[in-house]
Design an enzyme around this catalytic site. Sequence first.
Site, PDB file in Angstrom:
ATOM      1  CG  ASN A   9      -2.013   1.475   1.105  1.00  0.00           C
ATOM      2  OD1 ASN A   9      -1.453   1.612   0.399  1.00  0.00           O
ATOM      3  ND2 ASN A   9      -2.258   0.973   2.251  1.00  0.00           N
ATOM      4  CD1 TRP A  10       3.660   0.985  -3.295  1.00  0.00           C
ATOM      5  CD2 TRP A  10       3.415   2.159  -5.041  1.00  0.00           C
ATOM      6  NE1 TRP A  10       4.350   0.349  -4.271  1.00  0.00           N
ATOM      7  CE2 TRP A  10       4.970   1.518  -5.129  1.00  0.00           C
ATOM      8  CE3 TRP A  10       3.260   3.282  -6.179  1.00  0.00           C
ATOM      9  CZ2 TRP A  10       4.718   1.010  -6.201  1.00  0.00           C
ATOM     10  CZ3 TRP A  10       3.801   3.039  -6.880  1.00  0.00           C
ATOM     11  CH2 TRP A  10       4.702   1.824  -7.438  1.00  0.00           C
ATOM     12  CE  LYS A  11      -0.481   2.980   4.456  1.00  0.00           C
ATOM     13  NZ  LYS A  11      -0.235   2.812   6.704  1.00  0.00           N
ATOM     14  CG  HIS A  96      -5.803   1.905   4.973  1.00  0.00           C
ATOM     15  ND1 HIS A  96      -5.659   2.804   6.201  1.00  0.00           N
ATOM     16  CD2 HIS A  96      -4.837   0.870   5.083  1.00  0.00           C
ATOM     17  CE1 HIS A  96      -4.088   2.331   6.442  1.00  0.00           C
ATOM     18  NE2 HIS A  96      -3.991   1.295   5.899  1.00  0.00           N
ATOM     19  CD  GLU A  98      -3.093   5.531   6.887  1.00  0.00           C
ATOM     20  OE1 GLU A  98      -2.484   5.487   5.616  1.00  0.00           O
ATOM     21  OE2 GLU A  98      -1.908   5.232   7.619  1.00  0.00           O
ATOM     22  CD  GLU A 168      -3.487  -1.931   7.627  1.00  0.00           C
ATOM     23  OE1 GLU A 168      -2.421  -2.478   6.588  1.00  0.00           O
ATOM     24  OE2 GLU A 168      -3.569  -1.051   6.712  1.00  0.00           O
ATOM     25  N   GLY A 174       2.544   2.614  11.003  1.00  0.00           N
ATOM     26  CA  GLY A 174       3.801   3.387  10.618  1.00  0.00           C
ATOM     27  C   GLY A 174       4.558   3.535  12.009  1.00  0.00           C
ATOM     28  CB  SER A 214       5.641  -1.847  11.926  1.00  0.00           C
ATOM     29  OG  SER A 214       4.835  -0.775  12.428  1.00  0.00           O
ATOM     30  N   GLY A 235       2.964  -1.138   4.033  1.00  0.00           N
ATOM     31  CA  GLY A 235       2.535   0.470   3.754  1.00  0.00           C
ATOM     32  C   GLY A 235       4.561   0.782   3.496  1.00  0.00           C
ATOM     33  N   GLY A 236       4.537   1.409   4.707  1.00  0.00           N
ATOM     34  CA  GLY A 236       6.488   1.807   4.692  1.00  0.00           C
ATOM     35  C   GLY A 236       7.304   0.782   3.781  1.00  0.00           C
TER      36      GLY A 236
HETATM   37  P1  13P Z   1       2.919   0.608   7.711  1.00  0.00           P
HETATM   38  O1  13P Z   1       3.549  -0.464   7.187  1.00  0.00           O
HETATM   39  O2  13P Z   1       4.077   1.398   7.161  1.00  0.00           O
HETATM   40  O3  13P Z   1       3.017   0.102   9.229  1.00  0.00           O
HETATM   41  O4  13P Z   1       1.586   0.448   6.820  1.00  0.00           O
HETATM   42  C1  13P Z   1       0.536  -0.311   7.202  1.00  0.00           C
HETATM   43  C2  13P Z   1      -0.309   0.092   6.350  1.00  0.00           C
HETATM   44  O5  13P Z   1      -1.298   0.627   7.314  1.00  0.00           O
HETATM   45  C3  13P Z   1      -0.760  -0.798   5.311  1.00  0.00           C
HETATM   46  O6  13P Z   1      -2.032  -0.844   4.452  1.00  0.00           O
END
Ligand code: 13P
Length: 253
Positions: A9-11, A96, A98, A168, A174, A214, A235-236
Amino acid sequence: MRKKIVAGNWKMNENLQEGIILAKEINTVLEADKPNCGVVICTPFIHLASVAQVLNKSLVSLGAENCADKEKGAYTGEISAAMVKSTGAEYVILGHSERRQYYNETPEILKEKVRLALDNGLKVIFCCGETLEEREAEKQNAIVKAELENSVFNLSSTDWENIILAYEPIWAIGTGKTATSDQAEEMLAYIRSIVAEKYGREAADDTTILYGGSCNPGNAAELFSKPDIDGGLIGGASLKTSDFKAIIDAWKK
Ligand code: 13P
Protein backbone atom coordinates in the site's frame (compact mmCIF):
# COMPACT_ATOMS: atom_id res chain seq x y z
CA MET A 1 -6.83 -23.61 -0.65
CA ARG A 2 -6.56 -19.96 0.22
CA LYS A 3 -4.09 -17.73 -1.52
CA LYS A 4 -0.99 -16.32 0.18
CA ILE A 5 -0.60 -12.65 -0.67
CA VAL A 6 1.85 -9.86 -0.03
CA ALA A 7 0.26 -6.52 -0.92
CA GLY A 8 1.93 -3.13 -0.92
CA ASN A 9 0.00 0.00 0.00
CA TRP A 10 1.95 2.98 -1.28
CA LYS A 11 -0.41 5.44 0.43
CA MET A 12 0.25 9.06 -0.66
CA ASN A 13 3.87 8.52 -1.71
CA GLU A 14 5.80 8.72 -5.01
CA ASN A 15 5.04 11.08 -7.86
CA LEU A 16 4.14 9.52 -11.19
CA GLN A 17 7.72 9.18 -12.48
CA GLU A 18 8.97 7.75 -9.17
CA GLY A 19 6.04 5.38 -9.03
CA ILE A 20 6.71 3.99 -12.49
CA ILE A 21 10.37 3.45 -11.59
CA LEU A 22 9.40 1.66 -8.38
CA ALA A 23 6.85 -0.55 -10.16
CA LYS A 24 9.40 -1.43 -12.86
CA GLU A 25 11.98 -2.32 -10.22
CA ILE A 26 9.55 -4.57 -8.36
CA ASN A 27 8.53 -6.22 -11.61
CA THR A 28 12.15 -6.80 -12.63
CA VAL A 29 13.21 -8.43 -9.35
CA LEU A 30 10.16 -10.68 -9.38
CA GLU A 31 10.75 -11.73 -12.98
CA ALA A 32 14.31 -12.64 -12.04
CA ASP A 33 13.24 -14.57 -8.95
CA LYS A 34 9.62 -15.68 -9.04
CA PRO A 35 7.52 -15.21 -5.91
CA ASN A 36 5.69 -18.13 -4.40
CA CYS A 37 2.80 -16.00 -3.23
CA GLY A 38 0.48 -13.54 -4.90
CA VAL A 39 1.91 -10.03 -5.07
CA VAL A 40 -0.21 -6.91 -5.36
CA ILE A 41 0.83 -3.28 -5.45
CA CYS A 42 -1.78 -0.70 -4.55
CA THR A 43 -0.91 2.74 -5.84
CA PRO A 44 -2.42 6.22 -5.90
CA PHE A 45 -5.09 6.62 -8.58
CA ILE A 46 -2.94 8.69 -10.92
CA HIS A 47 -0.35 5.90 -11.15
CA LEU A 48 -2.70 3.08 -12.02
CA ALA A 49 -2.94 3.30 -15.81
CA SER A 50 0.81 3.81 -16.28
CA VAL A 51 1.86 1.20 -13.74
CA ALA A 52 -0.51 -1.31 -15.38
CA GLN A 53 1.63 -1.01 -18.53
CA VAL A 54 4.88 -2.03 -16.81
CA LEU A 55 3.70 -4.97 -14.72
CA ASN A 56 3.86 -8.61 -15.72
CA LYS A 57 0.34 -9.45 -14.60
CA SER A 58 1.16 -13.09 -14.02
CA LEU A 59 3.57 -11.99 -11.27
CA VAL A 60 2.29 -8.70 -9.89
CA SER A 61 -1.29 -7.50 -9.70
CA LEU A 62 -2.36 -3.92 -9.42
CA GLY A 63 -4.76 -2.32 -6.98
CA ALA A 64 -6.14 1.07 -5.96
CA GLU A 65 -6.17 2.45 -2.43
CA ASN A 66 -9.75 3.66 -2.51
CA CYS A 67 -12.78 4.19 -4.74
CA ALA A 68 -15.93 6.29 -4.59
CA ASP A 69 -19.15 5.36 -2.83
CA LYS A 70 -21.16 6.55 -5.84
CA GLU A 71 -21.46 4.90 -9.21
CA LYS A 72 -20.93 7.96 -11.46
CA GLY A 73 -21.98 11.53 -12.03
CA ALA A 74 -21.56 14.93 -10.45
CA TYR A 75 -19.07 14.08 -7.68
CA THR A 76 -16.16 16.39 -8.45
CA GLY A 77 -12.79 14.87 -7.70
CA GLU A 78 -14.04 11.34 -7.05
CA ILE A 79 -12.84 8.17 -8.80
CA SER A 80 -15.36 5.39 -9.36
CA ALA A 81 -14.85 1.65 -9.07
CA ALA A 82 -15.53 1.37 -12.82
CA MET A 83 -12.75 3.89 -13.53
CA VAL A 84 -10.35 1.96 -11.30
CA LYS A 85 -11.21 -1.26 -13.10
CA SER A 86 -10.72 0.36 -16.52
CA THR A 87 -7.05 1.10 -15.71
CA GLY A 88 -6.25 -2.61 -15.46
CA ALA A 89 -6.38 -2.71 -11.66
CA GLU A 90 -7.82 -5.87 -10.13
CA TYR A 91 -7.91 -4.94 -6.45
CA VAL A 92 -8.98 -2.07 -4.24
CA ILE A 93 -8.19 -1.44 -0.58
CA LEU A 94 -11.26 -0.33 1.36
CA GLY A 95 -11.82 0.42 5.03
CA HIS A 96 -8.25 1.44 5.74
CA SER A 97 -8.07 3.11 9.16
CA GLU A 98 -6.53 6.21 7.60
CA ARG A 99 -9.64 6.62 5.45
CA ARG A 100 -11.93 5.95 8.41
CA GLN A 101 -10.00 8.34 10.67
CA TYR A 102 -9.08 11.26 8.41
CA TYR A 103 -11.86 11.14 5.81
CA ASN A 104 -14.72 10.09 8.04
CA GLU A 105 -15.54 6.94 6.12
CA THR A 106 -18.38 5.34 8.05
CA PRO A 107 -19.42 1.68 7.94
CA GLU A 108 -22.35 2.67 5.70
CA ILE A 109 -20.11 4.49 3.22
CA LEU A 110 -17.74 1.51 3.20
CA LYS A 111 -20.61 -0.85 2.56
CA GLU A 112 -21.47 1.16 -0.58
CA LYS A 113 -17.86 1.23 -1.73
CA VAL A 114 -17.52 -2.54 -1.28
CA ARG A 115 -20.75 -3.11 -3.21
CA LEU A 116 -19.64 -0.94 -6.13
CA ALA A 117 -16.13 -2.43 -6.19
CA LEU A 118 -17.49 -5.97 -6.37
CA ASP A 119 -20.15 -5.03 -8.96
CA ASN A 120 -17.34 -3.68 -11.13
CA GLY A 121 -15.28 -6.84 -10.92
CA LEU A 122 -12.67 -5.69 -8.40
CA LYS A 123 -11.40 -7.79 -5.53
CA VAL A 124 -11.58 -5.96 -2.22
CA ILE A 125 -8.87 -5.90 0.43
CA PHE A 126 -11.03 -4.91 3.37
CA CYS A 127 -9.21 -3.55 6.43
CA CYS A 128 -10.19 -3.70 10.07
CA GLY A 129 -8.39 -3.05 13.33
CA GLU A 130 -8.57 -1.40 16.73
CA THR A 131 -6.90 1.62 18.33
CA LEU A 132 -4.44 1.31 21.19
CA GLU A 133 -7.09 2.53 23.61
CA GLU A 134 -9.50 -0.14 22.45
CA ARG A 135 -6.86 -2.85 22.80
CA GLU A 136 -5.95 -1.70 26.28
CA ALA A 137 -9.63 -1.95 27.18
CA GLU A 138 -9.63 -5.46 25.63
CA LYS A 139 -12.26 -4.44 23.11
CA GLN A 140 -10.32 -5.46 20.00
CA ASN A 141 -12.47 -8.47 19.12
CA ALA A 142 -15.71 -6.54 19.48
CA ILE A 143 -14.38 -3.65 17.39
CA VAL A 144 -13.14 -5.86 14.56
CA LYS A 145 -16.34 -7.91 14.57
CA ALA A 146 -18.45 -4.76 14.33
CA GLU A 147 -16.33 -3.42 11.46
CA LEU A 148 -16.89 -6.63 9.50
CA GLU A 149 -20.56 -6.98 10.43
CA ASN A 150 -21.34 -3.40 9.43
CA SER A 151 -19.64 -3.36 6.05
CA VAL A 152 -19.03 -6.82 4.59
CA PHE A 153 -21.02 -9.52 6.41
CA ASN A 154 -24.06 -8.46 4.37
CA LEU A 155 -22.44 -9.94 1.24
CA SER A 156 -23.57 -13.12 -0.47
CA SER A 157 -21.32 -16.19 -0.39
CA THR A 158 -20.49 -15.61 -4.05
CA ASP A 159 -19.41 -12.03 -3.38
CA TRP A 160 -17.41 -13.21 -0.37
CA GLU A 161 -15.07 -15.10 -2.72
CA ASN A 162 -13.72 -11.73 -3.84
CA ILE A 163 -13.02 -10.43 -0.34
CA ILE A 164 -9.59 -10.47 1.26
CA LEU A 165 -9.40 -9.29 4.84
CA ALA A 166 -6.54 -7.33 6.37
CA TYR A 167 -6.20 -6.92 10.10
CA GLU A 168 -4.26 -3.74 10.80
CA PRO A 169 -4.11 -2.70 14.45
CA ILE A 170 -4.01 1.09 14.29
CA TRP A 171 -1.32 1.24 16.98
CA ALA A 172 0.99 -0.78 14.72
CA ILE A 173 0.61 1.29 11.53
CA GLY A 174 3.68 3.32 10.69
CA THR A 175 4.78 3.25 14.32
CA GLY A 176 7.47 0.59 14.08
CA LYS A 177 5.46 -1.23 16.74
CA THR A 178 4.39 -4.56 15.25
CA ALA A 179 1.80 -6.78 16.85
CA THR A 180 3.64 -9.86 18.08
CA SER A 181 3.10 -12.86 15.86
CA ASP A 182 1.02 -14.39 18.67
CA GLN A 183 -1.18 -11.29 18.96
CA ALA A 184 -1.65 -11.22 15.19
CA GLU A 185 -2.36 -14.95 15.02
CA GLU A 186 -4.87 -14.72 17.86
CA MET A 187 -6.82 -12.00 16.06
CA LEU A 188 -6.65 -13.64 12.63
CA ALA A 189 -7.87 -16.94 14.10
CA TYR A 190 -10.71 -15.02 15.74
CA ILE A 191 -11.58 -13.30 12.45
CA ARG A 192 -11.57 -16.67 10.68
CA SER A 193 -13.90 -18.06 13.34
CA ILE A 194 -16.45 -15.28 12.82
CA VAL A 195 -16.19 -15.68 9.05
CA ALA A 196 -16.93 -19.39 9.61
CA GLU A 197 -20.00 -18.52 11.71
CA LYS A 198 -21.26 -16.31 8.91
CA TYR A 199 -20.20 -18.12 5.72
CA GLY A 200 -19.31 -21.62 6.91
CA ARG A 201 -16.07 -23.43 7.68
CA GLU A 202 -15.09 -24.07 4.07
CA ALA A 203 -15.46 -20.43 3.04
CA ALA A 204 -13.53 -19.34 6.13
CA ASP A 205 -10.71 -21.74 5.29
CA ASP A 206 -10.62 -20.28 1.78
CA THR A 207 -10.53 -16.65 2.94
CA THR A 208 -7.18 -14.90 2.68
CA ILE A 209 -6.51 -12.86 5.82
CA LEU A 210 -3.51 -10.54 5.93
CA TYR A 211 -1.72 -8.83 8.76
CA GLY A 212 -0.63 -5.21 8.37
CA GLY A 213 1.23 -2.80 10.61
CA SER A 214 5.00 -2.28 10.61
CA CYS A 215 5.57 -5.55 8.79
CA ASN A 216 9.18 -5.57 7.59
CA PRO A 217 11.93 -7.94 6.35
CA GLY A 218 12.89 -8.65 9.96
CA ASN A 219 9.51 -9.84 11.21
CA ALA A 220 7.68 -11.11 8.11
CA ALA A 221 8.86 -14.74 8.24
CA GLU A 222 7.84 -15.07 11.88
CA LEU A 223 4.41 -13.53 11.19
CA PHE A 224 3.85 -15.66 8.07
CA SER A 225 4.78 -18.85 9.95
CA LYS A 226 1.49 -18.62 11.86
CA PRO A 227 -1.31 -20.85 10.58
CA ASP A 228 -3.96 -18.13 10.13
CA ILE A 229 -1.69 -15.41 8.73
CA ASP A 230 -1.88 -15.59 4.93
CA GLY A 231 0.44 -12.69 4.18
CA GLY A 232 0.83 -8.99 4.75
CA LEU A 233 -0.45 -5.57 3.78
CA ILE A 234 2.71 -3.53 3.70
CA GLY A 235 2.98 0.24 3.96
CA GLY A 236 6.41 1.84 4.41
CA ALA A 237 8.42 -1.25 3.47
CA SER A 238 6.58 -1.56 0.13
CA LEU A 239 8.26 1.65 -1.07
CA LYS A 240 11.70 0.08 -1.10
CA THR A 241 12.11 -2.72 -3.62
CA SER A 242 14.66 -4.68 -1.57
CA ASP A 243 12.49 -4.59 1.56
CA PHE A 244 9.31 -5.48 -0.31
CA LYS A 245 11.10 -8.34 -2.06
CA ALA A 246 12.51 -9.59 1.25
CA ILE A 247 8.98 -9.68 2.70
CA ILE A 248 7.73 -11.58 -0.37
CA ASP A 249 10.65 -13.98 0.08
CA ALA A 250 9.58 -14.63 3.67
CA TRP A 251 7.16 -17.11 2.07
CA LYS A 252 10.17 -19.09 0.84
CA LYS A 253 11.51 -19.75 4.33
P1 13P B 1 3.15 0.32 7.69
O1 13P B 1 3.62 -0.98 7.09
O2 13P B 1 3.88 1.52 7.19
O3 13P B 1 3.05 0.24 9.18
O4 13P B 1 1.64 0.53 7.15
C1 13P B 1 0.75 -0.51 7.25
C2 13P B 1 -0.47 -0.16 6.49
O5 13P B 1 -1.23 0.72 6.89
C3 13P B 1 -0.72 -0.86 5.23
O6 13P B 1 -2.01 -0.61 4.76
